[in-house]
Design an enzyme around this catalytic site. Structure first.
Site, short mmCIF file in Angstrom:
data_model
loop_
_atom_site.label_atom_id
_atom_site.label_comp_id
_atom_site.label_asym_id
_atom_site.label_seq_id
_atom_site.Cartn_x
_atom_site.Cartn_y
_atom_site.Cartn_z
N HIS A 1 31.99 43.51 36.18
CA HIS A 1 32.97 44.00 34.99
C HIS A 1 33.28 45.10 34.44
O HIS A 1 32.34 45.79 34.37
CB HIS A 1 33.22 42.53 34.06
CG HIS A 1 33.30 41.34 34.48
ND1 HIS A 1 32.27 40.79 35.43
CD2 HIS A 1 34.58 40.54 34.54
CE1 HIS A 1 33.19 39.48 36.19
NE2 HIS A 1 34.06 38.94 35.89
N HIS B 1 45.26 36.35 32.38
CA HIS B 1 44.10 36.09 32.63
C HIS B 1 43.54 34.64 32.03
O HIS B 1 43.28 34.10 32.36
CB HIS B 1 43.15 36.68 31.88
CG HIS B 1 41.62 36.83 32.52
ND1 HIS B 1 40.46 35.93 32.31
CD2 HIS B 1 40.38 37.79 33.18
CE1 HIS B 1 39.85 36.23 33.15
NE2 HIS B 1 39.60 37.19 33.76
N HIS C 1 44.52 41.39 39.19
CA HIS C 1 43.71 40.18 38.07
C HIS C 1 44.46 38.88 37.58
O HIS C 1 44.10 38.55 36.79
CB HIS C 1 42.73 40.77 37.89
CG HIS C 1 41.88 39.76 37.41
ND1 HIS C 1 41.38 38.90 38.26
CD2 HIS C 1 40.91 40.21 36.30
CE1 HIS C 1 40.50 38.04 37.10
NE2 HIS C 1 39.93 39.05 36.45
N ASP D 1 36.45 43.28 37.47
CA ASP D 1 37.53 42.93 37.06
C ASP D 1 37.51 43.15 35.62
O ASP D 1 36.76 44.06 34.96
CB ASP D 1 36.79 41.10 37.00
CG ASP D 1 37.19 40.51 38.33
OD1 ASP D 1 36.91 41.88 39.80
OD2 ASP D 1 36.64 39.92 39.25
N ASP D 2 39.04 43.10 35.28
CA ASP D 2 39.43 42.89 33.69
C ASP D 2 39.85 44.22 33.33
O ASP D 2 40.47 44.50 32.05
CB ASP D 2 37.99 42.15 32.65
CG ASP D 2 38.01 40.65 33.00
OD1 ASP D 2 38.69 40.03 34.15
OD2 ASP D 2 37.25 40.42 32.30
ZN ZN Z 1 38.44 38.11 34.77
#
Ligand code: ZN
Length: 264
Positions: free
Chosen positions: A221, A131, A127, A75-76
């Site tokens: 991540h 955020h 995603h 993620d991210d």
């Molecule tokens: Zn995230």
């Protein structure tokens, strides 16, 4: 007639048996104190129980529990540093992964790494745009988070992603309904690497390799702890006999919008 019906029920239950089990979310770390462990446990139960009871449609926690395979998800991304390092490690170990990316960060140099992620055979997925906790948003803003990000990804990779991971795994009925209205699928995870504690790669390795199950979707991540932990995680799970599969293949779903040319 009754016998026939019972046979039908038995057949159905065999057909939809274990492979559709929805796991409880796992993942623990000696870095979390008792309060945090309790908080996290409560969050996991509150999130997964409605899914296990069939209250939310189209929310994924794990893959087929009968198959000894796992899917890595990061993620991210994108960023100009750790995403490249993850790509190098994945390439070296010949593993394909899914990257749930933040639309609003795809500017300048980050466009290059997004392109490279896709070109190297990984999934570039949604995603959100910046955020947020989706549960805090008005429905129109939820929609914008979904569409702006998928459009941005499409403008860079040529593919419009339909798999969405909500930031913080934060969902409720309205969030899930909105995602479904956009013909997208919500993807959570079944094994949290806890790399977001940002401290000790050994804790992450220990956590993932001791808690892994068939069909796990592993949450990581694009941070330095996961960069440090990833090689050993891949090596250890391969030694245990696990195969690394891409998320879309594991779930038997399309990761991107499919335009049927026949309908034009
Ligand atoms: Zn995230």
């Amino acid at each position: 007639m009754k016998k026939l019906f019972l046979t039908f029920l038995l057949f159905q239950s065999l057909l939809f048996a274990d492979s559709r089990t929805i796991y409880d979310i796992r993942g623990n770390s000696w870095l979390l104190d008792a309060n945090m462990t309790l908080f996290l446990g409560n969050w996991r139960t509150a999130t997964v129980t409605p899914i296990q009871h069939g209250n939310y449609k189209n929310v994924i926690v794990n893959g087929d529990t009968d198959v000894k395979s796992v899917a890595l998800t990061f993620d991210d991304a994108p960023d100009e540093n750790n995403t490249y390092k993850l790509l190098d490690i994945l390439k070296e170990h010949n593993v394909k992964a899914a990257f749930f990316m933040i639309g609003g960060t795809m500017e300048d140099d980050n466009i290059t790494v997004t392109k490279q992620t896709y070109a190297q055979g990984h999934l570039v997925l949604n995603h959100s745009y910046n955020h947020p906790r989706m549960t805090n948003l008005a429905q129109s803003d939820m929609s914008l988070q979904l569409t702006r990000t998928s459009q941005k990804i499409e403008s860079i990779t040529g593919q419009y992603p339909t798999l969405f991971r909500p930031p913080y795994g934060s969902i409720n009925a309205t969030v899930v309904d909105t995602i479904n209205e956009h013909n997208m699928t919500t993807v959570l995870w079944s094994l949290d690497s806890l790399d977001w504690t940002l401290q000790d790669p050994e804790a992450v390795i220990q956590n993932v390799t001791s808690n892994v199950r068939n069909g796990d979707i592993i949450l990581m991540h694009r941070n330095r702890v996961s960069v440090a932990a990833l090689p050993k995680i891949i090596e250890n799970l391969k030694e245990k006999g696990y195969t690394f599969v891409k998320l879309d293949g594991m779930l038997g779903v399309k990761a991107y919008r499919f335009f049927d040319t026949l309908s034009y």
